[in-house]
Scaffold this motif. Structure first.
Motif, PDB file in Angstrom:
ATOM      1  N   TRP A  16       0.843  -1.183   0.000  1.00  0.00           N
ATOM      2  CA  TRP A  16       0.000   0.000   0.000  1.00  0.00           C
ATOM      3  C   TRP A  16       0.883   1.239   0.000  1.00  0.00           C
ATOM      4  N   TRP A  17       0.588   2.178  -0.890  1.00  0.00           N
ATOM      5  CA  TRP A  17       1.296   3.464  -0.904  1.00  0.00           C
ATOM      6  C   TRP A  17       0.452   4.465  -0.133  1.00  0.00           C
ATOM      7  N   HIS A 127       6.735   9.967   3.320  1.00  0.00           N
ATOM      8  CA  HIS A 127       6.097   8.928   2.527  1.00  0.00           C
ATOM      9  C   HIS A 127       6.229   7.598   3.275  1.00  0.00           C
ATOM     10  N   ARG A 129       5.131   3.529   3.479  1.00  0.00           N
ATOM     11  CA  ARG A 129       4.576   2.365   2.793  1.00  0.00           C
ATOM     12  C   ARG A 129       4.491   1.209   3.778  1.00  0.00           C
TER      13      ARG A 129
END
Length: 884
Positions: A16-17, A127, A129
């Motif tokens: 999943w990003w 970010h 993940r």
């Protein structure tokens, strides 16, 4: 610990990003630091130095705080590190947080980048993940763990990265009981290490510090007992290669609610409780084995082999599956399982067949080292079967590849100690002992050179392996095939014999009942006999590769960790060389005994055949750090004892017809002690040069340098001069011993090992070093003897000759150290204080030079001339000879 910052990401399954905020359905969130956490600031980053940074990173703070409440646990981690260069940036800008979503939640509290006086928060913009990464996937173990991967942008050299997170939850398989530990030292230095454990006051806690870990400070509040450890400037500790698995020198603290091993047994017993009645599939297999095998020993092996053969290894270990086995009926139905599952199925079969059997918890990495650990389920990483039959105990592993042999020859497992999960079990028990994992191999090599010295030789190798070694060969044949194993073997012997090629397929004879396998190899060696020296002389080195490999010197001789050894190992290698004609040679024996191993070589001549029998037996599984130097020296002695060559010179054929007493070594013969021609020529020239030089210096007759002729002036062989002959005699003894110890390097076999490219001990400097050392030692001996003669003769030339001799000694000592440091094998043997010793030698030598140059006693003592010089008044009045 630091692998969390550095390891590569292996993607498996879903990904999943999630930029910025986190999805609500993921067991991941953000929150401020919990109120129960104490603030621990990181120290300021010190000036970078080699002792404070590793891989471009300075680790400033490792802070771990754990709070236990009932069956719940929260672990808070706070880390601070500084990037010193681009390598450091790569390390600290990629963060990873692992967790098990079946019972844990991950909360990120802080991700900051400090640049000078500015702090840049990255928590909201990072970010993130969520990765399903199976770190043990290659071992067919799937644990369902997730990794939150955070890649930070705009991180630069000189930045400090600080982050904090919490993990909440406890694996329900432990029934609410808690255990864990704090690492207090790593292979890298850390500026500050802080650990804290908040433990409920009404619950019992067992603490076990190891390797000098400090005691905690303890204070109580209304609900918890607060334990804190706080240390600064924690040095990194490197563990050298090949250390035993049980050696763990790092400081750490273990804490557990399990007071002893009996408490762990009580926890494990319900997990391994079998159903009162076997399921239909298990019952059918029990009946099948009972019908085919009447003897209990045969039934035991049949049950073991059924599970090894029919149930493939595959572990699904998420949540409670990490420690709780599946029911035997389930395992048999799906025909796969991990160590717990395969053990549980084996137990069900054995008990159904009337054989006593219990699970046994072990640690495959640390072995007997777990005896020093605080009792807890976390100590173990594997489980196998302990069976008892006819008063004997057997340790059997259903996860091994299919095993052969009757019960007396089947290979048992031995991981040092085990915790047997059985009612009444109180503690760790020793396992099968050395015979369980004995590596035994007998090899017979025949080199047939009867066709002539100008012809290739036939080389046949027959290896008889039993026990664990037989299992490895059998496994290699099954996994890779006979052709691949043949290619591996021919490349192995090509390291020792050039021009080798196989002449027939690999022969395999497998005696399954005795668990013994015989492998036969057939080769031709085109270049066995090599030209040597002038004329038509040829020579051949006879190798014993299997034993030779066991005698390789360790890389790290100066170490702090013990050296782990392959034990127990028993190797016997018999090499027979069949020669043409009527060669002659001498029998002999070499033996080396070390506390860690025993080596013996027997050399026997029988007609035209020489037989070399090499035996190596290990005696210990490790060598203490302080004894590695002694161990390496004895390995070297054993290897030198294996040096053996044969030579043939057609010019010696006339001598071979003479009686044996006058020509004992005619034709092919061992030349282990014969010098190579290059150092032999150098030694001869050195002796001739020293003789000429000494004679010239004895004839040299300079005028004495008397400084004072007043009454009472110091003169005679007294004062400091008394020490000179003592020092010279000591030097003669040391140089003589060095020549004796170094002579084997000048003999043909060892010379080839050191100077021929491709050999394990080769280095391009060895030829110059060996030759130069012999020459310089001869010059040193000759110089010391000459100085002694001049000293006792009180010759006027002594001061200047001695100063030259000392200057030469300083130059030789410096050159010797520089060259030794340039050769890895020689550098490894340099003592730790080699540089200090060299400096001390230079200082002492300089003082002797100054003494002989300025001393009044020296000038007034060494005044004797080779031929007496008449006084000046007598010369002036001598009559002139009559003119003829």
């Amino acid at each position: 610990m630091w692998s969390v910052l550095r390891c590569a990401v292996l993607l498996c399954g879903s990904l999943w990003w999630m930029p910025g905020a986190f999805a609500a359905r993921a067991p991941l969130g953000q929150a401020p630091v919990p109120g129960w956490v104490v603030s621990v600031p990181a120290p300021a980053a010190p000036a970078a130095s080699a002792g404070q940074a590793t891989g471009g990173v300075q680790y400033l703070l490792s802070d771990t705080q754990v709070r236990v409440d009932g069956g719940d646990r929260v672990t808070y981690r706070h880390m601070v590190s500084k990037a010193l260069d681009t390598n450091g940036v790569e390390s600290i800008a990629n963060l990873e947080f692992g967790f098990d979503p079946t019972y844990q939640t991950l909360t990120l509290h802080t991700i900051d980048v400090h640049r000078g006086d500015h702090t840049i928060s990255k928590l909201r913009t990072a970010h993130v993940r969520i990765l399903q990464r199976e770190t043990d996937m290659e071992q067919l173990v799937f644990d369902g763990r997730r990794t939150a991967s955070v890649v930070l942008d705009d991180v630069r050299a000189g930045d400090v990265v600080e982050y904090a997170y919490s993990l909440r939850g406890t694996n329900p398989v432990f029934g609410g009981r808690q255990f864990g530990g704090f690492e207090m030292q790593w292979s890298v230095p850390v500026a500050r290490v802080h650990a804290r454990l908040l433990w409920p006051r009404q619950r019992t806690l067992h603490l076990r510090p190891s390797n000098g870990a400090p005691a905690p400070t303890v204070q109580d509040d209304s609900t918890h007992r607060d334990h804190r450890w706080d240390t600064v400037a924690v040095a990194g500790l490197k563990v050298e290669s090949n250390a035993p698995g049980w050696h763990d020198p790092y400081r750490h603290v273990q804490w557990s609610e399990f007071g002893d091993w009996a408490a762990v047994v009580d926890w494990a017993l319900p997990l391994y409780r079998l159903p009162a009645t076997p399921g239909p599939k298990v019952r059918a297999e029990i009946d099948r084995i009972a019908a085919l095998h009447a003897e209990p020993a045969e039934r035991l092996l049949a049950a073991l082999r059924f599970v090894q053969r029919e149930v493939r290894y595959l572990g699904v270990e998420a949540g409670v599956g990490s420690h709780a086995p599946n029911a035997p009926e389930v395992v048999l139905g799906r025909r796969f399982g991990d160590c717990k599952d395969k053990t549980q199925l084996t137990l069900a079969l054995l008990r159904g067949l009337g054989i006593e059997a219990s699970p046994a918890l072990v640690n495959t990495s640390h072995g007997r080292g777990i005896e020093r650990r605080q009792a807890s389920p976390g100590v173990f990483n594997h489980v196998l079967v302990r069976a008892r039959l006819d008063g004997k105990t057997y340790w059997l592993d259903p996860t091994r590849a299919l095993q052969q042999g009757d019960l007396a020859h089947v290979v048992q497992s031995d991981h040092g100690v085990a915790l047997v999960v059985a009612p009444g079990s109180q503690g760790l028990v020793p396992m099968a002992g050395d015979t369980a994992k004995l590596q035994q191999r007998d090899t017979r090599a025949v080199i047939d050179s009867r066709a002539g010295y100008d012809q290739p030789v036939l080389f046949t190798v027959t290896t008889v392996a039993s026990g664990a070694t037989a299992e490895r060969i059998r496994g290699a044949l099954q996994a890779d095939g006979r052709e691949a194993l043949q290619q591996e073997y021919v490349n192995y012997y090509a390291r020792f014999y050039r021009g080798i090629e196989r002449t027939a397929p690999l022969g395999v004879d497998d005696n399954l009942d005795a668990n013994r396998i015989t492998v036969t190899e057939h080769y031709r060696i085109k270049d066995f006999w090599q030209p040597s020296g002038a004329g038509q002389r040829v020579e051949a080195a006879v190798e014993s590769p299997e034993v030779f490999d066991m005698l390789r010197r360790p890389n790290d001789l100066v170490r702090q960790s013990p050296l782990g050894l392959s034990h127990p190992t028993a190797l016997t290698n018999v090499t027979e060389v069949m020669l043409p004609g009527s060669p002659q040679g001498k029998d002999g024996r070499v033996a080396v005994d070390d506390p860690a191993f025993r080596f013996e070589r027997l050399k026997e001549w029988q007609g035209a055949t020489v037989r070399l029998t090499d035996r190596y037996t290990s005696l210990a599984d490790h060598v203490a750090a302080g004894d590695v130097g002694r161990y390496a020296d004895n390995l070297q002695k054993a290897r030198e004892g294996m040096n053996y060559s044969l030579f043939h010179d057609p010019a010696d054929r006339a001598a071979s017809a003479a009686p044996a007493a006058s020509a004992p070594d005619a034709g092919p013969r061992p030349v282990a002690g014969e010098p190579h021609w290059l150092p032999a020529v150098a030694v001869t020239l050195a002796l001739m040069g020293c003789a000429v030089g000494a004679w010239q210096l004895l004839r040299w007759d300079p005028a004495p340098g008397v400084r004072a002729d007043r009454a009472g002036a110091a003169r005679g062989l007294g004062g400091w001069l008394i020490l000179l002959p003592i020092a010279l005699l000591g030097a003669i003894v040391r140089v003589g011993k060095a020549m004796w110890d170094g002579w084997p390097a000048a003999t043909v076999p060892r010379w080839h090992e050191l100077t021929v490219a491709g050999n394990p001990d080769y280095h391009p400097l060895w030829a110059s070093v060996v030759t130069g050392s012999l020459v310089l030692n001869i010059v040193s001996l000759a110089g010391a003897l000459l100085v002694l003669v001049l000293y006792f003769g009180k010759r006027s030339s002594l001061p200047r000759v001695f100063i030259g001799f000392v200057v030469l000694g300083i130059a030789v000592a410096i050159a010797d150290h520089v060259v030794a440091a340039a050769i890895p094998a020689a550098a490894a043997q340099l003592p730790a204080n080699a540089v200090a010793t060299l400096v001390r030698q230079v200082i002492v030598s300089t003082l002797w030079i100054a003494y002989f140059a300025r001393s009044t006693r020296v000038a007034n003592t060494f005044v004797q001339r080779r031929q007496p010089v008449p006084p000046a008044d007598v010369r002036d009045t001598m009559p002139m000879p009559a003119r003829v």
